[in-house]
Design a protein around this motif. Sequence first.
Motif, mmCIF file in Angstrom:
data_model
loop_
_atom_site.group_PDB
_atom_site.id
_atom_site.type_symbol
_atom_site.label_atom_id
_atom_site.label_comp_id
_atom_site.label_asym_id
_atom_site.label_seq_id
_atom_site.Cartn_x
_atom_site.Cartn_y
_atom_site.Cartn_z
ATOM 1 N N MET B 121 0.825 -1.210 0.000
ATOM 2 C CA MET B 121 0.000 0.000 0.000
ATOM 3 C C MET B 121 0.862 1.264 0.000
ATOM 4 S SD MET B 121 -3.108 -0.892 2.627
ATOM 5 C CE MET B 121 -2.117 -1.814 3.795
ATOM 6 N N LEU B 122 0.279 2.318 -0.559
ATOM 7 C CA LEU B 122 0.841 3.662 -0.408
ATOM 8 C C LEU B 122 0.137 4.299 0.790
ATOM 9 C CD1 LEU B 122 2.487 6.141 -1.521
ATOM 10 C CD2 LEU B 122 0.386 6.777 -2.750
ATOM 11 N N ALA B 123 0.905 4.646 1.816
ATOM 12 C CA ALA B 123 0.289 5.288 2.993
ATOM 13 C C ALA B 123 0.325 6.805 2.831
ATOM 14 C CB ALA B 123 1.020 4.876 4.265
ATOM 15 N N LEU B 124 -0.796 7.441 3.174
ATOM 16 C CA LEU B 124 -0.877 8.908 3.188
ATOM 17 C C LEU B 124 -1.082 9.312 4.639
ATOM 18 C CD1 LEU B 124 -3.292 9.328 0.138
ATOM 19 C CD2 LEU B 124 -0.784 9.464 0.157
ATOM 20 N N ARG B 125 -0.118 10.014 5.185
ATOM 21 C CA ARG B 125 -0.119 10.246 6.630
ATOM 22 C C ARG B 125 -0.495 11.682 6.976
ATOM 23 N NH1 ARG B 125 3.462 13.866 9.540
ATOM 24 N NH2 ARG B 125 3.932 12.997 11.584
ATOM 25 N N ASP B 421 -4.281 29.471 4.307
ATOM 26 C CA ASP B 421 -5.183 29.709 3.182
ATOM 27 C C ASP B 421 -5.848 28.369 2.883
ATOM 28 O OD1 ASP B 421 -6.288 29.836 0.587
ATOM 29 O OD2 ASP B 421 -4.948 31.504 0.084
ATOM 30 N N GLU B 422 -7.176 28.332 3.035
ATOM 31 C CA GLU B 422 -7.850 27.033 2.983
ATOM 32 C C GLU B 422 -7.905 26.427 1.582
ATOM 33 O OE1 GLU B 422 -11.202 28.548 5.083
ATOM 34 O OE2 GLU B 422 -10.765 27.353 6.875
ATOM 35 N N SER B 423 -7.513 27.200 0.560
ATOM 36 C CA SER B 423 -7.429 26.587 -0.774
ATOM 37 C C SER B 423 -6.348 25.512 -0.791
ATOM 38 C CB SER B 423 -7.134 27.657 -1.832
ATOM 39 O OG SER B 423 -5.800 28.119 -1.708
ATOM 40 N N ALA B 424 -5.457 25.562 0.209
ATOM 41 C CA ALA B 424 -4.401 24.546 0.300
ATOM 42 C C ALA B 424 -4.985 23.155 0.520
ATOM 43 C CB ALA B 424 -3.438 24.898 1.436
ATOM 44 N N ILE B 425 -6.184 23.098 1.103
ATOM 45 C CA ILE B 425 -6.805 21.782 1.314
ATOM 46 C C ILE B 425 -7.056 21.112 -0.038
ATOM 47 C CG2 ILE B 425 -8.863 20.598 2.180
ATOM 48 C CD1 ILE B 425 -9.061 22.875 4.299
ATOM 49 N N THR B 426 -7.624 21.875 -0.958
ATOM 50 C CA THR B 426 -7.873 21.337 -2.305
ATOM 51 C C THR B 426 -6.555 20.940 -2.974
ATOM 52 O OG1 THR B 426 -9.844 22.689 -2.526
ATOM 53 C CG2 THR B 426 -8.859 21.872 -4.563
ATOM 54 N N THR B 427 -5.565 21.813 -2.857
ATOM 55 C CA THR B 427 -4.257 21.503 -3.444
ATOM 56 C C THR B 427 -3.729 20.182 -2.889
ATOM 57 O OG1 THR B 427 -3.797 23.872 -3.563
ATOM 58 C CG2 THR B 427 -1.912 22.381 -3.787
ATOM 59 N N GLY B 428 -3.846 20.015 -1.578
ATOM 60 C CA GLY B 428 -3.343 18.797 -0.941
ATOM 61 C C GLY B 428 -4.102 17.564 -1.392
ATOM 62 N N VAL B 429 -5.430 17.671 -1.440
ATOM 63 C CA VAL B 429 -6.239 16.515 -1.849
ATOM 64 C C VAL B 429 -5.912 16.136 -3.296
ATOM 65 C CG1 VAL B 429 -8.593 15.732 -2.328
ATOM 66 C CG2 VAL B 429 -8.109 17.012 -0.223
ATOM 67 N N GLU B 430 -5.806 17.142 -4.139
ATOM 68 C CA GLU B 430 -5.527 16.843 -5.547
ATOM 69 C C GLU B 430 -4.117 16.274 -5.718
ATOM 70 O OE1 GLU B 430 -8.776 19.967 -7.447
ATOM 71 O OE2 GLU B 430 -6.635 20.336 -7.808
ATOM 72 N N LEU B 431 -3.181 16.775 -4.910
ATOM 73 C CA LEU B 431 -1.812 16.244 -4.953
ATOM 74 C C LEU B 431 -1.791 14.771 -4.555
ATOM 75 C CD1 LEU B 431 1.351 16.561 -4.950
ATOM 76 C CD2 LEU B 431 1.126 17.263 -2.545
ATOM 77 N N PHE B 432 -2.420 14.452 -3.425
ATOM 78 C CA PHE B 432 -2.404 13.069 -2.936
ATOM 79 C C PHE B 432 -3.201 12.148 -3.859
ATOM 80 C CE2 PHE B 432 -1.445 13.810 1.874
ATOM 81 C CZ PHE B 432 -0.092 13.706 1.615
ATOM 82 N N THR B 433 -4.311 12.667 -4.397
ATOM 83 C CA THR B 433 -5.110 11.851 -5.314
ATOM 84 C C THR B 433 -4.280 11.488 -6.548
ATOM 85 O OG1 THR B 433 -7.128 12.938 -4.565
ATOM 86 C CG2 THR B 433 -7.239 11.772 -6.670
ATOM 87 N N ALA B 434 -3.602 12.496 -7.079
ATOM 88 C CA ALA B 434 -2.764 12.247 -8.256
ATOM 89 C C ALA B 434 -1.643 11.270 -7.920
ATOM 90 C CB ALA B 434 -2.194 13.570 -8.774
ATOM 91 N N ALA B 435 -1.057 11.441 -6.729
ATOM 92 C CA ALA B 435 0.038 10.542 -6.333
ATOM 93 C C ALA B 435 -0.469 9.109 -6.229
ATOM 94 C CB ALA B 435 0.639 10.999 -5.003
ATOM 95 N N ALA B 436 -1.684 8.941 -5.683
ATOM 96 C CA ALA B 436 -2.238 7.587 -5.541
ATOM 97 C C ALA B 436 -2.488 6.964 -6.915
ATOM 98 C CB ALA B 436 -3.533 7.635 -4.733
ATOM 99 N N LEU B 437 -2.879 7.800 -7.865
ATOM 100 C CA LEU B 437 -3.165 7.277 -9.204
ATOM 101 C C LEU B 437 -1.888 7.006 -9.990
ATOM 102 C CD1 LEU B 437 -6.231 9.527 -10.132
ATOM 103 C CD2 LEU B 437 -6.228 7.168 -9.264
ATOM 104 N N LEU B 438 -0.846 7.811 -9.728
ATOM 105 C CA LEU B 438 0.411 7.675 -10.472
ATOM 106 C C LEU B 438 1.351 6.652 -9.841
ATOM 107 C CD1 LEU B 438 1.099 11.476 -11.118
ATOM 108 C CD2 LEU B 438 0.328 9.765 -12.795
ATOM 109 N N HIS B 439 1.062 6.296 -8.605
ATOM 110 C CA HIS B 439 1.930 5.411 -7.836
ATOM 111 C C HIS B 439 2.057 4.062 -8.546
ATOM 112 C CE1 HIS B 439 2.287 2.611 -4.178
ATOM 113 N NE2 HIS B 439 3.470 3.153 -4.376
#
Lengths: 441, 441
Positions: B121-125, B421-439
């Motif tokens: 598994m890829l863990a997201l902590r 800046d709460e837009s960082a939440i979206t940035t983080g989710v999209e980053l991790f989502t992409a990482a999970a898909l590219l992993h």
Amino acid sequence: MNELLSPAAPEVDARGAAGVLPELPGRLTDPLRHELIAFRRDLHMHPELGNQEFRTTTAIKTRLERAGLRPRVLAMGTGLICDIHPEPGPGADQQAVDQQAAGKSAAVPQAAGPAHAAPPMLALRADIDALPIPDTKEVPYRSTVPGRAHACGHDVHTTVVLGTGLVLAELAKAGALPRPVRLLFQPAEEVLPGGAADAVDCGVLDGVGSILAVHCDPRVDAGRIGLRAGPITSACDRLEVVLSGAGGHTARPHLTTDLVTAAAKLATEVPALLARRADARSGLSLTWGRIESGHAPNVIPQRAELSGTLRCLNLPTWREAPDLVHEAVDEVATLHRAKCELTYVRGVPPVVNEPSATALLREAMAARSGAASVETTEQSLGGEDFSWYLEHVPGAMARLGVRPVGDRRSRDLHQGDFDADESAITTGVELFTAAALLHRS
Amino acid sequence: MNELLSPAAPEVDARGAAGVLPELPGRLTDPLRHELIAFRRDLHMHPELGNQEFRTTTAIKTRLERAGLRPRVLAMGTGLICDIHPEPGPGADQQAVDQQAAGKSAAVPQAAGPAHAAPPMLALRADIDALPIPDTKEVPYRSTVPGRAHACGHDVHTTVVLGTGLVLAELAKAGALPRPVRLLFQPAEEVLPGGAADAVDCGVLDGVGSILAVHCDPRVDAGRIGLRAGPITSACDRLEVVLSGAGGHTARPHLTTDLVTAAAKLATEVPALLARRADARSGLSLTWGRIESGHAPNVIPQRAELSGTLRCLNLPTWREAPDLVHEAVDEVATLHRAKCELTYVRGVPPVVNEPSATALLREAMAARSGAASVETTEQSLGGEDFSWYLEHVPGAMARLGVRPVGDRRSRDLHQGDFDADESAITTGVELFTAAALLHRS
């Protein structure tokens, strides 16, 4: 008198002045000694901070009332005064009784206020408050209140004045009290500028001609007192410093104000600067009692607090001190990029013992225990709000020896394990009783 | 997918690697964005200290269960993990479904323990605890708990991993998740040596092949990340010093140990000595977060406490540090006649970003927002218990930009007014989502 006093003491030291003085009543009886020790231990177990001495006030009041006296609680809510007036005694004729009554020197306390018709009273002052420190002793009468201790001997002072009151009340009933006496139990001595100023505002000095006090001294043997005409304590002010900064992460002090460091530097550098900027002969001494900043090891805090006392021997430097402190605190805070707020609370001037009041204490002690039981003491850097009374009436304070004879431990006032040799209570009562009987004006 | 994701984003930066990568799902929908901001604000208003994150744990668990997932609370009582496994999707034939089931890659979480049959598994902590400092902001979502604040952005980290979980669960149902992912919500990151070590003991890495994390960075603009292969944080230990002395009267420091001065000297002199005794290139930095001594301005206290962190960039000096600190603390305490007890708590080694995990984060961010949205960051002196995971599996941490674009205030982590800046939440989710898909492994 049978209850509280034993027959006149044959063992009065021959070197004392007893031979040339009016006959003094004897030593305290064992029951009174035991009662006073129990009273002191009860106070010791229930210490109360300044202006909160409600239980203590009630205990004193109850005991004085049981002796037929009429104590009055001060308007500030704690502390009390209790006047004891001469009475004609059981053998006096009716004329003498009438004269006494006309002079209002009756057992019924007068209302506070100038008593022009009555002779001025001798005030005997005790302070009744305790300190915010833990009691670290292992004794049955150890403080029962966490973080509170009678570590400055005020329980002893209170018991001495109470015991003196009980004895003088008996003497008055027997017609043996020549002049009126006021017992003064003052709150909040430990809280600068001190409860004495408030007590004066309450009128406790109205009708008072002079005032005496004792303070426990752990460097004087029990059974002895220390005395000195002139300054016996020092000026003492209180400082509160609040530093503030933006706070931050302990990984990056360079991005904020490193506030613990700023507070620590202030604690060490301000006393160092004062030592160079004030005349060294003034003995000026800034000592911190408290420093507090932060809650977590990894967070640079936003606020720091320091509290301390500034003391000095003489008035010229005392006058200069606030400016010197403000300047040094500002400079050190600025150097460390901290915002700074200094509260400088003017405390008390030195207690300056007036010569004739000092002589009265010396004479009384010599009469009771011989001239050799009085030693000359030094001016200390301790502050005492007793000085505020001396701005209005002459008076003197003696150092009451509380060190057990032969004990060589250096245990100071304000230490958590401070204790007193309880024989000092008897010494104090006999000293004050003799002073009340020898008092002439 | 309609609920949480909008159609594939046409605006992906042309400079990014999107063209050569599998198609990525689109941006988060407005309802999900708003829900995540509300979730973060709820955590922000109810901060909990390390190992006490019961409400936080329940909030995360409830939301994941509502999405059909099966989170498991860690044996230590707070924190949780939640595994998301690939599913065949609505269009897959029965054979594929059977194969998936045989490989245990079902939506039903597996029991913890080595999962030899399943791909790693890829863990997201995320870390979920808050700090013991007051929230000084004036915002509607300000902390409601006195003296507690999410001043290190863990509320954002938690929300990012939660949001990623919600998106990945949808992708899995649609058959679009290629490899299994573990969400890891870890307690007590702020408490050295950190909750990560306990979490590892609970088995959170069983079945995990690599691990990723983000940490808020107020010096990186929202919408961007900072990245670096190799060491990105530093070693960090915790110090607790207790000094003691006899206490006494502030009039007579010469008769006792002037404990506030001793503590203040220790606070300033130990860092100064370390700066001369450790190789300056190590960046060794001892910074105090707490100093505490005394209760009254006129009493010299009997006890003083200091807490702080020691940080350094490299391992050789980290190994040397405890001896250096013990020596310096003893010397300064002895000089000032204070008894001294030092508790030196080994904290965390540096987080060393593994190259391929770092590349995955870079690739994912570039795919979502263009290569220019990734900036190179420096090694900080911050400590992160994420390093304990990297002792077991390769991984990387990115700095998640939370500075509002155009904002030039230097507001640091651990400051009472820290905000993101709460837009960082979206940035983080999209980053991790992409990482999970590219992993890939």
